[in-house]
Design a protein around this motif. Structure first.
Motif, PDB file in Angstrom:
ATOM      1  N   TRP A   1       0.818  -1.225   0.000  1.00 35.24           N
ATOM      2  CA  TRP A   1       0.000   0.000   0.000  1.00 35.24           C
ATOM      3  C   TRP A   1       0.847   1.269   0.000  1.00 35.24           C
ATOM      4  O   TRP A   1       0.337   2.366   0.130  1.00 35.24           O
ATOM      5  CB  TRP A   1      -0.951  -0.005   1.196  1.00 35.24           C
ATOM      6  N   THR A   2       2.141   1.114  -0.151  1.00 35.14           N
ATOM      7  CA  THR A   2       3.056   2.254  -0.213  1.00 35.14           C
ATOM      8  C   THR A   2       3.788   2.217  -1.557  1.00 35.14           C
ATOM      9  O   THR A   2       3.545   1.345  -2.405  1.00 35.14           O
ATOM     10  CB  THR A   2       4.075   2.206   0.933  1.00 35.14           C
ATOM     11  N   ASP A   3       4.717   3.170  -1.724  1.00 35.15           N
ATOM     12  CA  ASP A   3       5.482   3.165  -2.968  1.00 35.15           C
ATOM     13  C   ASP A   3       6.449   1.988  -3.048  1.00 35.15           C
ATOM     14  O   ASP A   3       7.130   1.794  -4.069  1.00 35.15           O
ATOM     15  CB  ASP A   3       6.227   4.485  -3.150  1.00 35.15           C
ATOM     16  N   GLU A   4       6.502   1.163  -1.990  1.00 37.89           N
ATOM     17  CA  GLU A   4       7.319  -0.058  -2.030  1.00 37.89           C
ATOM     18  C   GLU A   4       6.736  -1.091  -2.988  1.00 37.89           C
ATOM     19  O   GLU A   4       7.387  -2.097  -3.294  1.00 37.89           O
ATOM     20  CB  GLU A   4       7.435  -0.663  -0.630  1.00 37.89           C
ATOM     21  N   VAL A   5       5.515  -0.866  -3.441  1.00 37.23           N
ATOM     22  CA  VAL A   5       4.873  -1.833  -4.323  1.00 37.23           C
ATOM     23  C   VAL A   5       5.673  -2.032  -5.613  1.00 37.23           C
ATOM     24  O   VAL A   5       5.617  -3.100  -6.225  1.00 37.23           O
ATOM     25  CB  VAL A   5       3.421  -1.399  -4.634  1.00 37.23           C
ATOM     26  N   VAL A   6       6.436  -1.031  -6.024  1.00 34.26           N
ATOM     27  CA  VAL A   6       7.266  -1.175  -7.223  1.00 34.26           C
ATOM     28  C   VAL A   6       8.295  -2.289  -7.006  1.00 34.26           C
ATOM     29  O   VAL A   6       8.507  -3.149  -7.874  1.00 34.26           O
ATOM     30  CB  VAL A   6       7.970   0.150  -7.568  1.00 34.26           C
ATOM     31  N   ALA A   7       8.942  -2.288  -5.824  1.00 33.05           N
ATOM     32  CA  ALA A   7       9.911  -3.334  -5.505  1.00 33.05           C
ATOM     33  C   ALA A   7       9.221  -4.676  -5.300  1.00 33.05           C
ATOM     34  O   ALA A   7       9.740  -5.723  -5.706  1.00 33.05           O
ATOM     35  CB  ALA A   7      10.709  -2.951  -4.255  1.00 33.05           C
ATOM     36  N   VAL A   8       8.040  -4.657  -4.666  1.00 28.98           N
ATOM     37  CA  VAL A   8       7.289  -5.899  -4.461  1.00 28.98           C
ATOM     38  C   VAL A   8       6.962  -6.542  -5.801  1.00 28.98           C
ATOM     39  O   VAL A   8       7.109  -7.763  -5.991  1.00 28.98           O
ATOM     40  CB  VAL A   8       6.011  -5.624  -3.647  1.00 28.98           C
ATOM     41  N   ASP A   9       6.504  -5.732  -6.759  1.00 28.90           N
ATOM     42  CA  ASP A   9       6.194  -6.268  -8.084  1.00 28.90           C
ATOM     43  C   ASP A   9       7.448  -6.775  -8.790  1.00 28.90           C
ATOM     44  O   ASP A   9       7.401  -7.763  -9.536  1.00 28.90           O
ATOM     45  CB  ASP A   9       5.503  -5.212  -8.937  1.00 28.90           C
TER      46      ASP A   9
END
Length: 757
Positions: A141-149
């Protein structure tokens, strides 16, 4: 490695015939096995969050995943994602290429994760394979989603940028039920999960969850694999019960890790088997050496004497490794010299291997990693109150033995058994070795250090045993019994401690420390159950009988020990010394397998590891004509076990997927270790050694009568004749002692070859 073929500009002046010859030679070199050689990557990079799991040993990767990964032939290298220079940093793309894959198992996103996520977003794409157990490592739910993806995308997945906390109405859809209900089904109330979707067609959805209508429908993958790795969501990979200390796998870890890390099976190093048989070894510590028991005639007897008579003398065909703690014999510390000659006698038996187990018997090794003598003295003072009328100082003055006895632990009340002198690591290792060597026969150099107590040594303590040339072993407490009916309670081969490695025993001993309390008798019964459960259907561990002398004084415990030895005597096992197993487990980490061509591998740096295993081997066999240094093959539970000749430094293993024509003499199994095999169509000879009578079974033997001769140093010890059965198996037993190597020759009788009756 790619090779450059000379092109026209470099050889324009050469005669045409010479140029053609050079090009043909280059093409031949490129087609050769050496040019195609590809080392099999056996190391998995295990990343963990040191803020939650303080050391590699405390990680779920070590406690649960490392054992099945070892079974599949892999070793692990641990790195804390928080580590900063000069400690190891996260690897570069180039460094990642040497790993078989990367494994993470975060219970929640790490507290300090920016560096890790930045690295994962840009570098993790270079990993051969990626396995994500639990959380991907970031907050979607944060901008960390780019790394998660980016992390999930390496596997072929994508995060749905949402989670399902209330799973009422969600439906599990298991494509491979046996692989996702391995040790039982998940909880009927499905755990919360983050929505994950496949973005590549080759992703295999082992377990999907149908989302309830209120969540918009569709489905989420909770267990999936691909040619690039695997994913198993939190609560769908394993079920833990912290209150009882028990756990169980939901995912089949053998199938999951195998599919996630490799496309085709390869022959993996195996330390459960030798010469085609499951190994058996027994090791004993001298704790209880000075205990006295009463015989049936009410005569006092030292426990050491009972061990000598009831175990050592009674089972000359089964090796036993007996470890001495020299402090037990040191009166200056509170020990007793009386059993000295008994120890010397025990070690003189041909089948007994001497070893050492410290000098003062630490029970809590961690206490001595940062040693404080003052604190140790305080523990003694607190445990032993001053005598009545405050006369303790007087009795100490009059009788030094009285003072020494105050510094000897009763049961395990102190951090070690003998505390009169300050702890000295040199005394625990080098001095202990010197003292024990004086009692051991010259022909039996001591090779093994057995950890005492909690068997939880520090990096420096392990290094101290290595510096004096000893192998080390103990700890782990592997169990697979009615109380712990899951392979999550089987420990891997070794405990990583900094740059050092502690080899775990293959089974638990009878004095529990980390597990729920149980008496020695129950523990020995559980050990026998574990030995059976780890032998079939899948061979997971060698058979290991591990106990302390103190238990010998308990008649029930002695009976169970003898029962285990009787079972080993009758079972199709190969008895070995405990140090042999420690060497096998140690050398497992250095062995290299190199793919030379399809179905052809070379195996080097084997050390004591002389067995390879090929899983899913139906319809596959060894091609002995193309192999080198291979003794033979046997099968167990769908796996092919390949016995290697330790006299051949680099073995080559070739497989055939068709039945070979004609017989090929091949070792099926043996109770003795076999080496230096020489064979032809009608005769073969080899060297062998072992314990008890030598039982052998050879396959691919042509019909006829064969003469078998056993000799040592040129002297004939035994001869007999035998013939193979209808399947071509020749089985025989050599009824002489094989502790000293023998040479055996099996030759087809001339009249049989000529067809004469």
């Amino acid at each position: 490695m790619a090779r450059t073929v000379p092109t026209e500009p470099h050889g324009a002046g050469w005669p045409a015939a010479l140029r053609i010859g050079v090009l043909a030679l280059a093409a031949l070199l490129l087609a050769s096995p050496a040019a195609q050689a590809q080392p099999v990557a056996r190391t998995v990079l295990a990343l963990y969050d040191g803020g939650i799991e303080a050391s590699p040993v405390e990680t779920r990767i070590h406690r649960y995943a490392e054992f099945p990964l070892n079974h599949l032939g892999y070793t692990l290298e641990y790195r804390d994602i928080r580590a900063l220079p000069p400690r190891p940093v996260l690897p570069t793309e180039v460094e990642l290429a040497r790993y078989a894959g990367v494994l993470t198992w975060y219970s929640t996103p790490p507290a300090t994760r920016k560096t890790y996520l930045d690295w994962a977003r840009t570098t993790l794409r270079a990993a051969r394979r990626l396995i994500v157990l639990g959380s991907p490592g970031g907050a979607f739910w944060t901008d960390e989603v780019v790394a998660v993806d980016a992390i999930l995308g390496r596997i072929g997945l994508r995060h749905g940028h949402r989670a399902v906390a209330l799973t009422l109405g969600a439906v599990a859809q298991a494509r491979m039920r046996s692989a996702t209900h391995f040790e039982g089904p998940p909880d009927p109330v499905l755990p919360p999960f983050e929505v994950v979707e496949a973005v590549r067609p080759d992703v295999e959805p082992w377990l999907a969850i149908g989302l309830p209508p209120r969540e918009g429908g569709g489905r989420s993958l909770t267990v999936a694999v691909s040619d690039r790795g695997g994913y198993a969501a939190t609560g769908y990979e394993i079920a833990e019960d912290p209150a009882s200390g028990r756990a169980r796998w939901l995912v089949d870890p053998f199938a999951f890790f195998a599919r996630a890390l490799r496309t085709q099976p390869w022959p993996v190093p195996d330390v459960t088997t030798l010469s085609g048989r499951r190994i058996f070894f027994s090791h004993v510590e001298s704790e209880g050496l000075n205990h006295v028991v009463l015989t049936k005639t009410r005569e006092p007897m030292l426990v050491a004497q009972l061990f000598r008579d009831a175990v050592v003398a009674r089972y000359p065909d089964l090796p036993a490794t007996f470890a001495l703690t020299p402090g037990d014999l040191d009166p200056a510390l509170g020990g007793n010299e009386t059993p000295r000659e008994v120890v010397r006698t025990i070690w003189s038996y041909p089948q007994v291997e001497p070893s050492i187990a410290s000098y003062t018997r630490p029970y809590r090794w961690g206490f001595f990693a940062d040693y404080d003598r003052t604190r140790e003295e305080e523990l003694v003072a607190d445990a032993r109150a001053p005598g009545r009328f405050s006369l303790r100082w007087l009795t100490d003055y009059i009788s030094p033995d009285s003072r020494a006895s105050r510094y000897v632990a009763k049961s395990r009340e102190y951090p070690r058994n003998y505390l009169l002198r300050p702890f000295d690591l040199t005394e625990e290792t080098r001095t202990a070795l010197s003292a024990a060597t004086q009692l051991a026969p010259e022909s039996k150099p001591i090779r093994l250090y057995q950890w005492t107590g909690d068997a939880n040594p520090s990096e420096e303590q392990i290094a101290a045993t290595r510096r004096i040339g000893l192998l080390n072993m103990n700890g782990g407490e592997s169990r697979l019994d009615h109380r712990y009916p899951s392979i999550t309670h089987l420990l891997p081969l070794a405990r990583p401690v900094g740059s050092q490695r502690q080899i775990y025993a293959a089974g638990a001993d009878e004095i529990p420390l980390a597990r729920a309390w149980r008496p020695a008798v129950e523990a020995l019964r559980a050990a026998a159950t574990t030995a059976a459960n780890t032998g079939a259907p899948r061979r997971l561990k060698g058979q290991n009988l591990h106990y302390h002398l103190a238990s010998i004084g308990n008649p029930q415990a002695l009976h169970l020990i003898q029962k285990s030895l009787e079972a080993a005597r009758a079972a199709p096992v190969i008895p070995i010394r405990a140090s042999d197993y420690a060497a096998m487990a140690d050398d497992f980490f250095d062995l290299t397998v190199t793919a030379l061509a399809p179905d052809l591998w070379s195996v080097a740096h084997r050390g004591a590891v002389q067995t390879l295993r090929l899983d899913e081997a139906e319809g596959v066999q060894i091609d002995l004509a193309r192999s080198r240094g291979v003794l033979g093959q046997s099968r167990h539970a769908g796996s092919l076990y390949i016995a290697l000749d330790d006299a051949v430094e680099v073995a080559e293993v070739a497989l055939s997927r068709e039945m070979t024509s004609g017989p090929a003499i091949s070792l099926h199994d043996s109770r003795w270790r076999v080496r230096r095999l020489e064979r032809n169509a009608t005769a073969w000879r080899f060297e062998a050694e072992g314990y008890g009578e030598g039982a052998f079974a050879w396959d691919g033997v042509a019909p006829g009568r064969y003469r078998i001769a056993a000799e040592r140093a040129g002297a004939l010890l035994w001869t007999a004749e035998a013939q193979p059965d209808a399947s071509g198996r020749l089985a025989f037993t050599v009824p002489v002692t094989g502790i000293e190597p023998l040479h055996l020759t099996i030759a087809r009788r001339l009249e049989s070859a000529e067809g004469t009756p």
